[in-house]
Design a protein around this motif. Structure first.
Motif, PDB file in Angstrom:
ATOM      1  N   ALA A   1       0.861  -1.209   0.014  1.00 11.05           N
ATOM      2  CA  ALA A   1       0.056  -0.102   0.038  1.00 11.05           C
ATOM      3  C   ALA A   1       1.024   1.143  -0.204  1.00 11.05           C
ATOM      4  N   ASP A   2       0.465   2.373  -0.540  1.00 16.09           N
ATOM      5  CA  ASP A   2       1.516   3.349  -1.071  1.00 16.09           C
ATOM      6  C   ASP A   2       1.311   4.414   0.284  1.00 16.09           C
ATOM      7  N   ASP A   3       0.266   4.590   0.833  1.00 19.91           N
ATOM      8  CA  ASP A   3       0.023   5.779   1.939  1.00 19.91           C
ATOM      9  C   ASP A   3       0.300   5.081   3.203  1.00 19.91           C
ATOM     10  N   VAL A   4       1.513   4.708   3.593  1.00 11.18           N
ATOM     11  CA  VAL A   4       1.943   4.032   4.658  1.00 11.18           C
ATOM     12  C   VAL A   4       3.125   4.616   5.386  1.00 11.18           C
TER      13      VAL A   4
ATOM     14  N   THR B   1      11.550   0.811 -10.070  1.00 13.16           N
ATOM     15  CA  THR B   1      10.812  -0.285 -10.824  1.00 13.16           C
ATOM     16  C   THR B   1       9.656   0.278 -11.379  1.00 13.16           C
ATOM     17  N   ASN B   2       9.045   0.127 -12.669  1.00 12.15           N
ATOM     18  CA  ASN B   2       7.803   0.538 -13.015  1.00 12.15           C
ATOM     19  C   ASN B   2       7.205  -0.652 -13.872  1.00 12.15           C
ATOM     20  N   ASN B   3       5.981  -0.452 -14.112  1.00 11.92           N
ATOM     21  CA  ASN B   3       5.239  -1.370 -14.915  1.00 11.92           C
ATOM     22  C   ASN B   3       5.311  -2.615 -14.255  1.00 11.92           C
ATOM     23  N   HIS B   4       5.767  -3.586 -14.897  1.00 10.04           N
ATOM     24  CA  HIS B   4       5.735  -4.905 -14.359  1.00 10.04           C
ATOM     25  C   HIS B   4       7.212  -5.316 -13.926  1.00 10.04           C
ATOM     26  N   GLN B   5       8.084  -4.345 -13.839  1.00 14.31           N
ATOM     27  CA  GLN B   5       9.623  -4.915 -13.235  1.00 14.31           C
ATOM     28  C   GLN B   5       9.649  -5.509 -12.156  1.00 14.31           C
ATOM     29  N   GLN B   6      10.695  -6.285 -11.868  1.00 13.68           N
ATOM     30  CA  GLN B   6      10.943  -6.824 -10.525  1.00 13.68           C
ATOM     31  C   GLN B   6      12.289  -6.474 -10.163  1.00 13.68           C
TER      32      GLN B   6
ATOM     33  N   ILE C   1      25.834   1.307   3.990  1.00 19.30           N
ATOM     34  CA  ILE C   1      25.018   1.101   2.936  1.00 19.30           C
ATOM     35  C   ILE C   1      23.676   1.966   2.628  1.00 19.30           C
ATOM     36  N   ILE C   2      23.770   2.634   1.591  1.00 20.37           N
ATOM     37  CA  ILE C   2      22.450   3.727   1.472  1.00 20.37           C
ATOM     38  C   ILE C   2      21.648   3.101   0.147  1.00 20.37           C
ATOM     39  N   SER C   3      20.444   2.580   0.484  1.00 14.49           N
ATOM     40  CA  SER C   3      19.629   2.058  -0.517  1.00 14.49           C
ATOM     41  C   SER C   3      18.347   2.887  -0.847  1.00 14.49           C
ATOM     42  N   LYS C   4      18.075   3.428  -1.981  1.00 14.42           N
ATOM     43  CA  LYS C   4      16.856   3.762  -2.215  1.00 14.42           C
ATOM     44  C   LYS C   4      15.883   3.100  -3.532  1.00 14.42           C
ATOM     45  N   GLY C   5      14.896   2.708  -2.844  1.00 15.15           N
ATOM     46  CA  GLY C   5      14.057   1.956  -3.829  1.00 15.15           C
ATOM     47  C   GLY C   5      12.824   2.775  -4.075  1.00 15.15           C
ATOM     48  N   ILE C   6      12.448   2.574  -5.451  1.00 10.68           N
ATOM     49  CA  ILE C   6      11.280   3.488  -5.844  1.00 10.68           C
ATOM     50  C   ILE C   6      10.472   2.447  -6.754  1.00 10.68           C
ATOM     51  N   SER C   7       9.134   2.246  -6.079  1.00 10.45           N
ATOM     52  CA  SER C   7       8.290   1.464  -6.976  1.00 10.45           C
ATOM     53  C   SER C   7       7.110   2.120  -7.312  1.00 10.45           C
ATOM     54  N   ALA C   8       6.785   1.779  -8.637  1.00  9.39           N
ATOM     55  CA  ALA C   8       5.620   2.561  -9.301  1.00  9.39           C
ATOM     56  C   ALA C   8       5.019   1.318 -10.302  1.00  9.39           C
ATOM     57  N   GLY C   9       3.824   1.753 -10.626  1.00 10.86           N
ATOM     58  CA  GLY C   9       3.227   0.800 -11.566  1.00 10.86           C
ATOM     59  C   GLY C   9       2.642  -0.377 -10.987  1.00 10.86           C
ATOM     60  N   HIS C  10       3.033  -1.566 -11.611  1.00 14.76           N
ATOM     61  CA  HIS C  10       2.678  -2.805 -10.958  1.00 14.76           C
ATOM     62  C   HIS C  10       3.765  -3.622 -10.304  1.00 14.76           C
ATOM     63  N   SER C  11       4.875  -2.828 -10.252  1.00 17.93           N
ATOM     64  CA  SER C  11       6.312  -3.430  -9.920  1.00 17.93           C
ATOM     65  C   SER C  11       6.475  -3.686  -8.582  1.00 17.93           C
ATOM     66  N   ASN C  12       7.480  -4.743  -8.315  1.00 23.59           N
ATOM     67  CA  ASN C  12       7.862  -5.235  -7.081  1.00 23.59           C
ATOM     68  C   ASN C  12       9.418  -4.748  -6.809  1.00 23.59           C
ATOM     69  N   ASN C  13       9.689  -3.933  -5.684  1.00 26.67           N
ATOM     70  CA  ASN C  13      11.136  -3.588  -5.689  1.00 26.67           C
ATOM     71  C   ASN C  13      11.454  -4.057  -4.109  1.00 26.67           C
ATOM     72  N   THR C  14      12.621  -4.890  -4.142  1.00 29.08           N
ATOM     73  CA  THR C  14      12.975  -5.447  -2.995  1.00 29.08           C
ATOM     74  C   THR C  14      14.357  -5.204  -2.367  1.00 29.08           C
ATOM     75  N   TYR C  15      14.590  -4.741  -1.282  1.00 30.25           N
ATOM     76  CA  TYR C  15      16.136  -4.592  -1.014  1.00 30.25           C
ATOM     77  C   TYR C  15      16.397  -5.858  -0.186  1.00 30.25           C
ATOM     78  N   ARG C  16      17.498  -6.326  -0.478  1.00 25.41           N
ATOM     79  CA  ARG C  16      18.008  -7.498   0.334  1.00 25.41           C
ATOM     80  C   ARG C  16      19.357  -7.474   0.680  1.00 25.41           C
TER      81      ARG C  16
ATOM     82  N   CYS D   1       1.928  -1.243  -6.374  1.00 27.91           N
ATOM     83  CA  CYS D   1       3.167  -1.857  -6.603  1.00 27.91           C
ATOM     84  C   CYS D   1       3.452  -2.069  -5.271  1.00 27.91           C
ATOM     85  N   GLY D   2       4.659  -2.990  -4.806  1.00 29.46           N
ATOM     86  CA  GLY D   2       5.249  -3.365  -3.739  1.00 29.46           C
ATOM     87  C   GLY D   2       6.490  -2.860  -3.438  1.00 29.46           C
TER      88      GLY D   2
END
Lengths: 416, 494, 249
Positions: free
Chosen positions: A346-349, B348-353, B371-386, B413-414
């Motif tokens: 969810a985005d608004d969290v 990640t945007n659209n359906h990127q993973q 470690i500096i990690s910036k993840g940006i998710s948009a669309g239907h994508s999933n973005n994981t920092y591991r 997105c996730g």
């Protein structure tokens, strides 16, 4: 010969038909347990949820339930400093009415009215499968709507070399309140494998305090499933002091808007103790909040584990999730492993977690010592200050004092 | 500051264009038959005129790979990859040896132009004497599918003793160095994809910076996947001897295609006493279309060993492309007071993973990591920092600081954060912070009230969110990266 | 000329503005005063196009342009500037960069050439100096880590650089000491001219000592209750709103 998964399954086969409750559920659990085995017990594919805790030592132990009553039970019970409130005492997994002070209403016994609940899925967690397969007794505490049940103590005393699988159920109806203080202690090389199901209905408030002070030769596994509905609160605090190996696993599902969960814990370990505090908080409704402060103090060759996952479903907008875990390593041989995890759809969290690992602050140590306080005492002061912050999450002063006493006793035992 | 404005301008100029880099160059290719077996490996090794030991090394890796399974632990989902349905060797057809710059195919030079390789470098690629080109600061090793076509600046670099050449050339010309270091940071059987790469790698770069030398220019490789059904398997090895320094840039693009293409690279870095290696990547492989069709599967193993005391390895990455990114540039901090850094932006945007992060393994006393990690998710994508931070018992007074932030744009997105923190030394200190947020409505409104369009406002806020990482990139790359961020998020705000 | 006719607006189902009529001729500064919850800030947000508010009826034109039909950035391009009551933080976005991007967006909309970094910095530094603000204001990230007063001053600096034709100040004076108050007033006064109008939303008469308005309007319960000259502000300071509201009801 060790009992192992095979031994447990044989026991189940032997008891089948004589165990209370849903036999289909039990056989499904047996099938699940047969497939999974004990995590780490055999050379199977690694299970991520058990990455840092292996139950190989459980798999290699020999458990022999002993039906004869043991006199140690009374001795242990006498040392527990129970609160002046109702107490439900289980000894070696069986209710002891003679030692209990029953709450006026709302208590039922699993052996009489078996209730496995609906939240736990035996095929997901191997130890829950084992419990579901072999559970024989436990407590069901049901608080009617709008009623404040006050404090109820749920005591487990285990002895000898048996394995016990209590099954508890705690249900609070709309607007009900209760504080459950769960204390477990014992003497011996036993395995206590508890499963607790909790329902907190709309606007209800459950405070759940756990003091785990098992024998340092024992195994303690506890799995809790909590479902919290709209505006309900599940406020829990766990203090793990005992057991050779313990795993406290809590799955809390926030299923109604504005529900609140607190899963706070402190683990204080020494020698070769291993304690694992693993939580999964599911935000499945909008506007819920979760708070966690977890502290580990590790001495000797002990190993502390914290795994905390926050899951935020697409629907759970305006979620507020916070998690902090801190570990103090007091010895060069101690180890801490943390895995704080966020899974967000969810985005608004607003979700955050923080972790710090290290030793006592050398500047603070020096300051205390320069004022004439000996090294050991200075350490004790700083460690207890570190823990005080965690214990501060316990609102009830009487209970907090009881926990502080337990920490103090633990500290004294280390000196001795 | 100029860069951001330029970014915004550029974004406007490329808006609606989709994947800007999705052209295909028509150059005749020389393919090996599809499929993977010992004969193909022998063929690759023979084409590369490799010594016998290299072939054996490859065959050993292949034998290990056959026994391994594709890893399943990452949060990425894709149909099974048919490893027998790929070409493992594809090279542009050449009349003569590839080292003569005059013979570089004009099509290829045009492609570099489209790639945005700076003018000066193109001139050099086109055969202009490097000494007549002023202020040149970047040496380029271009990897076109599987073969390094041309390496510029060889002469200038040689003067200072730096070796920068295709790895296949290094295997022939500097076998002792390669033999000593290859596979020493990422062993052949390290993981499924690394083993595959070790068996079939076709090119990549080799860098050797001798003792005390500060590499006189930034070294740069542009990777590009061109041919259909080829897997690209480069292998890069960078060795920085005691007291040396090097900054290495890697840019990646690929043409637009319906089918998925596999990319499995291995990068190994070795830093000796007081050496510093800075490795920057802007990854912009084709991400697939807005429905998730096509795109590159990017399974990369990158690891650096800080072997020397006070050595430093710094990874900076901006990952905007690929259908799947599976990548964990890591540091093994062996030396006392050695330093590891990981700065990452993953969009990640659209359906990127994307499942990306790092491992910092602290062995040496006083070793430090950030470690500096910036993840940006948009669309239907999933973005994981591991990520993993491990303090071993020997890592007295070691330090780690981790900051891990996720930004969600839209509610389909996730964003996921999976850090592992393991410490076995009480004097080691680990600090970890993670946050998740979205672009607040009031931030957008504030910018728009001042006259910025919605897209520009998002670009500005996202660039601000990523600032701590972008500032680690060399200037030229930083501009490119800012453009990419904005382009990648195109259409993500309604 | 800003003309507001019969403007009603709501948040969700809750009506806030219940029919506002107001005209601000070019060259004039008007003050809007009123008790808490009167709809003063709503008016500022509705004029600048914040999405949380729904306009249910009425018209707003500025120099003949229908503001309500425009996106927020298009309204900004017409010369409307809102100084926020709570200026928003933009982490990682530096003030100079932000302002130059905004200024150039507005210049582009007018078909004017954009300023390069050097030209912009020259302009920005001059304004910073004129407003007695430290130079590092430009280097810092937009409002991040600013004190309340610094945030308000930053709004005034932005206003000075963007040179709006209509400035809407939403309680820019709240929480400011007397020196900061003067800076705000100076900022607006410096922009005064035949083409410039301002709508100064305020709680207190204090600001109006330095920023003397042509007209004062009292907004209560979503409507303009009374309008008058600067003396009306003084009267309110003395007698409060309660009497006036009771009288109107």
């Amino acid at each position: 010969m060790s009992t192992g998964a095979t031994g447990f399954l044989q026991r189940y086969e032997g008891l089948a038909g004589r165990l209370p409750g849903d036999s289909a559920l039990r056989s499904a659990a047996a099938a699940a347990f047969k497939a999974s085995g004990l995590p780490g017990g055999t050379q199977q594919r690694r299970i991520e949820a058990w990455k840092y805790t292996s139950l190989r030592s459980v798999a290699e132990a020999k458990f022999q339930p002993d039906t004869a009553p043991r006199h140690e039970v009374e001795t242990v019970l006498a040392g527990l400093m129970l609160l002046d409130a109702p107490r439900i005492v289980f000894a070696d997994g069986v209710l002891r009415s003679d030692l209990s002070v029953m709450p006026p209403t709302g208590f039922a016994r699993f052996a009489d009215q078996p209730d496995f609940g609906t939240l736990s899925w035996p095929d997901r967690e191997p130890m829950v499968a084992l419990n579901t397969m072999l559970a024989q007794d436990g407590a069901a505490l049901h608080v009617p709507a709008g009623f404040d049940a006050g404090i109820v103590q749920l005591v487990s005393i285990a002895t000898g070399e048996g394995d016990f699988h209590p099954r508890h159920s705690i249900r609070l109806a709309k607007g009900a309140m209760m504080t459950v203080v769960e204390i477990s202690a014992g003497q011996g090389r036993y395995l206590l494998n508890t499963v607790t199901e909790i329902h907190v209905a709309e606007g209800a408030h459950l405070t759940h305090i756990r003091l785990q002070d098992e024998a340092v030769t024992a195994f303690h596994i506890s799995t809790t499933y909590a479902g919290i509905e709209t505006g309900g609160t599940y406020d829990s605090f766990t203090l793990n002091l005992g057991a050779r190996l313990s795993r406290t696993e809590v799955h809390a599902q926030l299923s109604g808007a504005g529900a609140i969960v607190h899963l706070n814990a402190a683990q204080i370990l020494t020698g070769s103790q291993h304690a694992d505090f693993t939580t999964v908080v599911g935000h499945a409704a909008p506007g819920c909040s979760s708070r966690q402060t977890v502290k580990n103090v590790l001495n000797g060759r002990s190993r502390g584990v914290f795994q905390g996952k926050i899951e935020v479903a697409r629907i759970a907008q305006k979620t507020d999730g916070y998690q902090m875990n801190q570990a103090l390593l007091l010895s060069p041989d101690a180890e801490i492993d943390c895995k704080p995890e966020l899974e967000i759809f969810a985005d608004d969290v607003k979700c955050s977690h923080g972790a710090t690992v290290g030793e006592l602050d050398p500047d603070q140590m020096f300051y205390l010592r320069s004022r004439g306080i000996p090294d050991a005492e200075a350490r004790s002061i700083l460690v207890r200050a570190f823990l005080a912050e965690a214990l501060g999450a316990v609102a009830d002063e009487t209970i907090r004092n009881r926990l502080e006493t337990a920490v103090g006793q633990w500290w004294e035992r280390q000196k001795a | 500051m100029a860069a951001v404005t330029e970014t915004l301008d550029t974004v406007q100029s490329v808006t609606q264009s989709g994947y800007k880099w999705g052209f295909e160059t028509t150059i005749e290719m020389d393919f090996a038959p599809k499929g993977l077996n010992e004969d193909i490996i022998r063929l690759i090794s023979a084409r590369k005129e490799e010594p016998e030991w290299m072939l054996e090394w490859r065959l050993k890796a292949y034998a290990a790979w056959l026994k391994m399974e594709e890893p399943q632990w990452a949060r990425v989902d894709h149909p099974p990859i048919d490893y027998q349905d790929l070409h493992y060797y594809a090279a542009p057809k050449k009349k003569a040896g590839p080292k003569n710059l005059d013979e570089v195919d004009p099509e290829l030079l045009k492609m570099y132009e489209k790639l945005g390789i700076p003018l000066k470098e193109r001139a050099i690629l086109a055969g202009v004497d490097p000494d007549t080109v002023e202020n040149t600061q970047v040496a380029v090793d271009a990897v076109f599918d599987s073969v390094s076509v041309a390496t510029t600046f060889q002469a200038t670099l040689r003067k200072s003793g730096v070796i920068f050449c295709p790895i296949s050339e290094a295997i022939r010309e500097h076998p002792d160095l390669v033999k000593q270091y290859i596979g020493s940071v990422v062993p052949v059987a390290d993981n499924f994809f690394a083993a595959l790469n070790s068996a079939v790698f076709t090119d990549g770069s080799f860098v050797f910076i001798p003792k005390g030398v500060r590499c006189p220019m930034e070294l740069s490789t542009y990777f590009r996947i061109n041919a259909r059904n080829t897997g690209q398997f480069e292998r890069t090895l960078i060795i920085a001897e005691a007291g040396s320094q090097v900054s290495y840039l890697e840019g990646c693009t690929a043409p637009q295609r319906d089918e998925n293409q596999l990319h499995a690279a291995v990068v190994e870095l070795v830093a000796m006493d007081d050496a510093r290696i800075k490795y920057s990547t802007v990854q912009n492989w084709y991400p697939g279309d807005s429905n998730g069709k096509g795109g590159i599967y990017n399974f990369v193993t990158k690891r650096g060993a800080c072997r020397g005391d006070r050595s430093k390895i710094s990874w900076t990455q901006v990952e905007t492309g690929s259908a799947i990114t599976w990548k964990y540039p890591s540091c093994v901090l062996l030396g006392e007071d050695s330093v590891g850094e990981f700065y990452s932006v993953a969009v990640t945007n659209n359906h990127q993973q994307a499942d990306t992060g790092t491992k910092m393994i602290h062995v040496g006393k006083g070793s430090r990591s950030t470690i500096i990690s910036k993840g940006i998710s948009a669309g239907h994508s999933n973005n994981t920092y591991r990520g993993l931070v491990r303090m071993l018992p020997s890592a007295t007074n070691a330090r780690n600081f981790t900051q891990c932030d996720s930004l969600l744009i839209g509610d389909q997105c996730g964003a996921h954060t999976v850090p592992y923190i393991e410490s076995r030394n009480p004097t080691a200190k680990v600090e970890h912070e993670a946050t998740t947020s979205k672009i607040a409505d009031d931030q957008l409104f504030y910018c728009r009230q001042r006259g910025l369009s919605k897209e520009d406002a998002v670009g500005l806020i996202v660039n601000g969110f990523c600032k701590d990482v972008l500032k680690e990139l060399p200037m030229e790359f930083a501009v490119e990266a800012q453009k990419l961020l904005a382009v990648s998020l195109e259409g993500s705000v309604g | 000329m800003l003309e507001i006719k019969g403007l009603t607006a709501s948040i969700g189902d809750k009506p806030i503005l219940k029919g506002v009529d107001l005209t601000v001729p070019p060259g004039e500064v008007h003050a809007i005063m009123g008790p808490n919850g009167a709809g003063k800030s709503t008016l500022g947000y509705v004029l600048s196009g914040r999405e949380d508010y729904t306009v249910t009826s009425g018209t707003v034109t500025f120099n003949g342009i229908d503001l309500l039909a425009l996106e927020p950035e298009q309204r900004a391009a017409t010369g409307a500037f809102l100084a926020f009551q709570a200026p928003v933080e933009l982490p990682g976005v530096n003030n100079a960069n932000f302002l130059r991007t905004a200024l150039n967006a507005i210049r582009r909309a007018h078909g004017e050439s954009e300023l390069d970094a050097v030209q912009f910095l020259k302009l920005a530094r001059a304004e910073t100096k004129r407003l007695h603000m430290p130079d590092d204001m430009l280097k810092r990230n937009v409002n991040v880590g600013f004190s309340g007063g610094e945030k308000k001053r930053n709004e005034v600096l932005q206003m000075a650089i963007l040179r709006p034709k209509l400035a809407i100040l939403d309680e820019t004076d709240s929480g400011l000491d007397i020196d900061a108050l003067k800076i705000v007033a100076d900022g607006v006064n410096a922009l005064r001219g035949p083409e410039f109008s301002a709508l100064v939303i305020t709680h207190h008469q204090r600001l109006l000592d330095y920023l003397v308005p042509h007209r004062v309007h009292v907004l209560a319960n979503g409507r303009i209750l009374r309008s008058g000259g600067p003396e009306l502000a003084k009267e309110l300071e003395k007698n409060g709103y309660a009497g006036m509201i009771a009288e109107a009801a």
